[in-house]
Motif scaffolding. Structure first.
Motif, mmCIF file in Angstrom:
data_model
loop_
_atom_site.group_PDB
_atom_site.id
_atom_site.type_symbol
_atom_site.label_atom_id
_atom_site.label_comp_id
_atom_site.label_asym_id
_atom_site.label_seq_id
_atom_site.Cartn_x
_atom_site.Cartn_y
_atom_site.Cartn_z
ATOM 1 N N SER A 153 -98.244 -22.854 87.606
ATOM 2 C CA SER A 153 -97.417 -23.383 88.680
ATOM 3 C C SER A 153 -96.893 -24.754 88.276
ATOM 4 O O SER A 153 -97.629 -25.559 87.704
ATOM 5 C CB SER A 153 -98.245 -23.508 89.968
ATOM 6 N N PRO A 154 -95.613 -25.062 88.550
ATOM 7 C CA PRO A 154 -95.083 -26.381 88.183
ATOM 8 C C PRO A 154 -95.715 -27.517 88.979
ATOM 9 O O PRO A 154 -95.694 -28.656 88.549
ATOM 10 C CB PRO A 154 -93.581 -26.254 88.496
ATOM 11 N N GLU A 169 -102.018 -40.091 97.693
ATOM 12 C CA GLU A 169 -102.933 -39.530 96.698
ATOM 13 C C GLU A 169 -102.411 -38.171 96.255
ATOM 14 O O GLU A 169 -101.864 -37.410 97.064
ATOM 15 C CB GLU A 169 -104.344 -39.367 97.272
ATOM 16 N N PHE A 170 -102.595 -37.892 94.960
ATOM 17 C CA PHE A 170 -102.248 -36.588 94.406
ATOM 18 C C PHE A 170 -103.558 -35.925 93.976
ATOM 19 O O PHE A 170 -104.281 -36.462 93.134
ATOM 20 C CB PHE A 170 -101.328 -36.733 93.192
ATOM 21 N N ILE A 171 -103.871 -34.794 94.578
ATOM 22 C CA ILE A 171 -105.139 -34.110 94.316
ATOM 23 C C ILE A 171 -104.842 -32.736 93.747
ATOM 24 O O ILE A 171 -103.969 -32.013 94.251
ATOM 25 C CB ILE A 171 -105.983 -34.004 95.600
ATOM 26 N N ARG A 172 -105.558 -32.357 92.701
ATOM 27 C CA ARG A 172 -105.330 -31.070 92.045
ATOM 28 C C ARG A 172 -105.611 -29.905 92.980
ATOM 29 O O ARG A 172 -106.601 -29.903 93.703
ATOM 30 C CB ARG A 172 -106.236 -30.936 90.815
ATOM 31 N N SER A 173 -104.745 -28.916 92.922
ATOM 32 C CA SER A 173 -104.987 -27.696 93.682
ATOM 33 C C SER A 173 -106.025 -26.824 92.980
ATOM 34 O O SER A 173 -106.677 -25.992 93.597
ATOM 35 C CB SER A 173 -103.682 -26.912 93.863
ATOM 36 N N ILE A 183 -101.253 -31.616 94.862
ATOM 37 C CA ILE A 183 -100.742 -31.718 96.225
ATOM 38 C C ILE A 183 -100.729 -33.194 96.599
ATOM 39 O O ILE A 183 -101.728 -33.907 96.402
ATOM 40 C CB ILE A 183 -101.636 -30.935 97.207
ATOM 41 N N GLU A 184 -99.591 -33.685 97.131
ATOM 42 C CA GLU A 184 -99.489 -35.096 97.495
ATOM 43 C C GLU A 184 -99.865 -35.282 98.961
ATOM 44 O O GLU A 184 -99.404 -34.555 99.840
ATOM 45 C CB GLU A 184 -98.077 -35.620 97.261
ATOM 46 N N VAL A 213 -105.958 -35.692 85.002
ATOM 47 C CA VAL A 213 -107.048 -36.085 85.891
ATOM 48 C C VAL A 213 -106.952 -35.292 87.188
ATOM 49 O O VAL A 213 -105.911 -34.700 87.504
ATOM 50 C CB VAL A 213 -107.030 -37.605 86.190
ATOM 51 N N ASP A 214 -108.039 -35.275 87.933
ATOM 52 C CA ASP A 214 -108.094 -34.469 89.152
ATOM 53 C C ASP A 214 -107.542 -35.188 90.376
ATOM 54 O O ASP A 214 -107.157 -34.551 91.348
ATOM 55 C CB ASP A 214 -109.535 -34.041 89.422
ATOM 56 N N ARG A 215 -107.526 -36.516 90.334
ATOM 57 C CA ARG A 215 -107.006 -37.268 91.490
ATOM 58 C C ARG A 215 -106.236 -38.481 91.001
ATOM 59 O O ARG A 215 -106.680 -39.191 90.102
ATOM 60 C CB ARG A 215 -108.155 -37.708 92.404
#
Length: 292
Positions: free
Chosen positions: A242-243, A221-225, A247-248, A207-209
């Motif tokens: 990228s591992p 929140e963790f949001i996709r780079s 981004i948190e 998922v993206d978020r």
């Protein structure tokens, strides 16, 4: 689609009070596919029940699809659950009737709507990859196939919001990946807003978020780079991944408060205390352990 502000939920049993949500804030855009993660007791299932109209907040502000759920009458709640929201449970027994076929299970929610049931049911079962199993009863379906039937049932009355409570908790990892891919397809092809509650952080890969809840509040929140579709395209092109795909971000409330993960505090030597030193250095806010 979803606007929660300062949401509080207190359960009372005799003289005992349990605070499940402590001023939670959450905003979900229309058409978004996102996950809510948290440990047991963090408040994530309580939040999902309120979004689904199964429970009401003790205080705060809750609007879904432009509807203020705190002002709903019982009739409004019934209409909301019938027309706006679909629910997928971890326990298939809450979604499915064992002596009916897959098709009959999907037709059941449409009985009261007077719509063309058979064609809609067949279309939904085809959409979830079970067009060849419409006449099978539950005992003839695997756990993953039963969960797909449950998803088709949740979509029967064309909801705008799909809620899923631990939808991959009772299947193996391969089937879990397939179910998550199905949610992504439904989100993209039908324009559904999908909210998945889970304790599995691996969902972040799909998922993206991802919103993390800790102690009844939104903590991070963790949001996709980059989007999931972009990552798949890069994989197909042989580009190294990228591992850290996400981004948190820590989440600030209106008073400027935030929750800092316990691992971070242990890393700087803040363990077993409720105090930290806060300073500004070179335009950055720095947290330091208390002076001894």
């Amino acid at each position: 689609m979803i606007h929660c502000e300062n949401l509080v939920k207190i359960y009372k049993v005799a003289d005992l009070e349990v605070v499940a949500l402590q001023g939670l804030d959450l905003h979900v855009e229309d058409g978004e596919l996102m996950a809510i993660i948290g440990n047991s007791g963090s408040g994530k299932s309580t939040l999902l029940n309120m979004l689904g109209g199964l429970d009401r907040p003790s205080a705060g502000h809750l609007v879904v699809d432009g509807k203020n759920l705190l002002k709903f009458t019982e009739r409004d709640i019934v209409r909301y659950k019938r027309e706006t929201v679909g629910f997928v449970w971890q326990n298939n027994a809450r979604n499915l009737i064992p002596y009916l076929t897959a098709q009959e299970n999907v037709e059941l929610p449409m009985l009261l709507s007077g719509k063309r049931r058979k064609q809609r049911a067949l279309e939904l079962l085809e959409a979830v990859g079970l067009g060849h199993r419409v006449r099978n009863k539950l005992s003839e379906l695997s756990g993953g196939e039963q969960q797909r039937v449950a998803i088709a049932i949740a979509l029967a009355n064309r909801p705008r919001l799909l809620l899923a409570d631990e939808p991959t908790g009772s299947v193996d990892s391969r089937m879990a990946d397939q179910i998550l891919d199905l949610f992504r397809d439904l989100n993209r092809n039908m324009g559904l807003t999908v909210v998945i509650v889970t304790h599995d952080p691996q969902l972040a890969k799909k998922v993206d978020r991802v919103v993390a809840i800790r102690d009844g509040k939104t903590s991070s929140e963790f949001i996709r780079s980059k989007s999931y579709a972009e990552e798949l395209a890069e994989l197909e092109a042989g580009v190294a991944q990228s591992p850290d795909a996400h981004i948190e971000y820590a989440v600030l409330d209106k008073a400027g408060r935030l929750q800092i993960p316990g691992d971070y505090l242990k890393e700087i030597g803040v363990d077993g205390t409720n105090k930290v030193r806060v300073t500004i250095e070179d335009g950055k806010i720095v947290l330091l352990p208390p002076e001894k």
